[in-house]
Design an enzyme around this catalytic site. Structure first.
Site, PDB file in Angstrom:
ATOM      1  N   HIS A  91       5.172  -8.192  -2.856  1.00 39.76           N
ATOM      2  CA  HIS A  91       4.500  -6.519  -3.024  1.00 39.76           C
ATOM      3  C   HIS A  91       5.596  -5.675  -2.769  1.00 39.76           C
ATOM      4  O   HIS A  91       5.329  -4.744  -3.428  1.00 39.76           O
ATOM      5  CB  HIS A  91       2.940  -6.458  -1.881  1.00 39.76           C
ATOM      6  CG  HIS A  91       2.263  -7.003  -2.556  1.00 39.76           C
ATOM      7  ND1 HIS A  91       2.158  -7.864  -3.903  1.00 39.76           N
ATOM      8  CD2 HIS A  91       1.562  -7.787  -1.431  1.00 39.76           C
ATOM      9  CE1 HIS A  91       1.174  -8.493  -3.314  1.00 39.76           C
ATOM     10  NE2 HIS A  91       0.564  -9.082  -2.025  1.00 39.76           N
ATOM     11  N   ASP A  94       1.922 -17.561  -2.608  1.00 38.51           N
ATOM     12  CA  ASP A  94       1.452 -17.332  -2.259  1.00 38.51           C
ATOM     13  C   ASP A  94      -0.007 -16.011  -3.523  1.00 38.51           C
ATOM     14  O   ASP A  94      -0.241 -16.948  -4.605  1.00 38.51           O
ATOM     15  CB  ASP A  94       1.565 -15.603  -1.390  1.00 38.51           C
ATOM     16  CG  ASP A  94       1.087 -14.308  -1.058  1.00 38.51           C
ATOM     17  OD1 ASP A  94       0.931 -14.582  -0.230  1.00 38.51           O
ATOM     18  OD2 ASP A  94       0.752 -13.547  -1.824  1.00 38.51           O
ATOM     19  N   HIS A 148      -1.260 -13.324  -4.456  1.00 36.31           N
ATOM     20  CA  HIS A 148      -1.387 -12.886  -4.578  1.00 36.31           C
ATOM     21  C   HIS A 148      -0.333 -12.438  -5.273  1.00 36.31           C
ATOM     22  O   HIS A 148       1.154 -13.357  -5.238  1.00 36.31           O
ATOM     23  CB  HIS A 148      -0.942 -11.839  -3.554  1.00 36.31           C
ATOM     24  CG  HIS A 148      -2.831 -11.105  -2.958  1.00 36.31           C
ATOM     25  ND1 HIS A 148      -2.291 -12.337  -1.417  1.00 36.31           N
ATOM     26  CD2 HIS A 148      -3.503 -10.922  -2.956  1.00 36.31           C
ATOM     27  CE1 HIS A 148      -3.667 -11.618  -1.024  1.00 36.31           C
ATOM     28  NE2 HIS A 148      -4.376 -11.056  -1.816  1.00 36.31           N
ATOM     29  N   ASP A 202      -2.168 -17.896   1.903  1.00 31.58           N
ATOM     30  CA  ASP A 202      -3.150 -18.221   1.691  1.00 31.58           C
ATOM     31  C   ASP A 202      -4.254 -17.202   0.542  1.00 31.58           C
ATOM     32  O   ASP A 202      -6.093 -17.629   0.498  1.00 31.58           O
ATOM     33  CB  ASP A 202      -3.512 -15.693   1.416  1.00 31.58           C
ATOM     34  CG  ASP A 202      -2.505 -15.196   0.341  1.00 31.58           C
ATOM     35  OD1 ASP A 202      -1.721 -15.717  -0.065  1.00 31.58           O
ATOM     36  OD2 ASP A 202      -1.666 -14.058   0.692  1.00 31.58           O
TER      37      ASP A 202
HETATM   38 ZN   LIG Z   1      -1.025 -12.725  -0.309  1.00 35.71          ZN
END
Ligand SMILES: [Zn+2]
Length: 309
Positions: free
Chosen positions: A126, A163, A165, A244
């Site tokens: 991120h 991931d 996200h 995740d």
């Molecule tokens: Zn994540």
């Protein structure tokens, strides 16, 4: 396969406070599992060095790097965003998490090992060129990719990000870089609410609806990632390995199983064997349910290390 395992004790001292899901116990759980299964003894273990400012500055603004150094507290916690904080050990952990990927790239490109896994935190995908967010300070994978391109003159490097996200930082850094292909899957709409419409012919974003399972994941990898990777023919592969999306991880509403992480790692091994001289650097991103995280990292590393895919 010779597989490097790279970490550092400083990565256990970065702590964003009681109850924060991105906690030191994540690394302890992984290492205990690797120890208990006998896998750790088969790996080449290395301590992560501190990334240098020059290495970070290939993907981050100098002013941003300096602001992170300045922000480091001598006691207590300081907040960088709503869910990202620094304690007195965070700066060192973040520099080592980025340095781990540089070392991993070096070891793989020099032929010391075939592939590498970085068991480090804070995570990175991120982090944008001038912004910390979503538990991330420096974009560890991006720092390693930039090292491989600049130091070793690679022309085509792929980042594969599973991931749950969207790796907004990796996309922001490499969106217009012809040397980098970024393939990702992520729950959408979901934090950080980006990626659904920002791709191009090297940014292969595949949003997943909530409740998507491993069958959906395998289908989109087969339909979207693999043909693009066949076209791009990466000389080296980096993996933003987040766990995740697992069904036991309540960070997301996507339902991957342990077997899905085995499967995707086999696909990555096959691409690396075909195009990349087996060169894979995998880097821990998310994964917050400690038991499934530990099991799936062990399964991932087992496939990286296996003689046969
Ligand atoms: Zn994540």
């Amino acid at each position: 396969m010779q597989t490097a395992y790279i970490g550092h004790p400083d990565c256990l001292k970065h702590d964003m406070g009681m109850g924060h899901p991105e906690c030191p116990q994540r690394l302890t759980a992984i290492e205990n599992e690797l120890q208990a299964t006998g896998l750790l003894a088969q790996l080449q273990c290395y301590e992560a060095p501190l990334a240098t400012t020059d290495q970070l500055a290939r993907v981050h603004a100098l002013g941003y790097i300096e602001s992170i150094r300045q922000a480091a507290p001598t006691a207590g916690l300081i907040a960088l965003d709503a869910d990202t904080a620094m304690n007195p050990f965070t700066l060192s952990a973040a520099l080592r998490a980025a340095g781990a990927v540089v070392l991993a790239a070096e070891l793989v490109l020099m032929g010391t090992v075939n592939n590498a896994f970085c068991a480090t935190r804070p995570p990175g995908h991120h982090a944008e060129s001038d912004r910390a967010m979503g538990f991330c300070l420096f974009n560890n994978v991006a720092v390693g990719v930039a090292h491989a391109i600049r130091q070793h003159q690679l022309q085509r490097v792929a980042i594969l990000d599973f991931d749950v996200h969207h790796g907004n930082g990796s996309e922001e850094i490499f969106h217009d870089n012809p040397h980098v292909m970024l393939c990702s899957t992520f729950q959408h709409p979901f934090y950080p609410y980006s990626g659904a419409n920002s791709g191009n012919d090297r940014i292969i974003n595949v949003p997943l609806r909530r409740d998507a399972d491993g069958a959906v994941f395998r289908q989109v990898v087969n339909e979207h990632w693999l043909p693009e990777l066949d076209r791009f023919k990466p000389e080296m592969i980096f993996v933003s390995a987040g766990f995740d999306a697992h069904r036991d991880d309540d960070m997301s509403q996507v339902h991957f199983s342990d077997d899905d992480y085995v499967w995707i790692t086999q696909q990555i091994r096959a691409i690396a064997e075909q195009y990349s001289q087996d060169r894979i650097v995998s880097v821990l991103e998310g994964g917050y349910e400690l038991r499934s995280l530990a099991r799936c990292v062990a399964a991932h590393v087992r496939v990286l290390h296996a003689q046969e895919i």
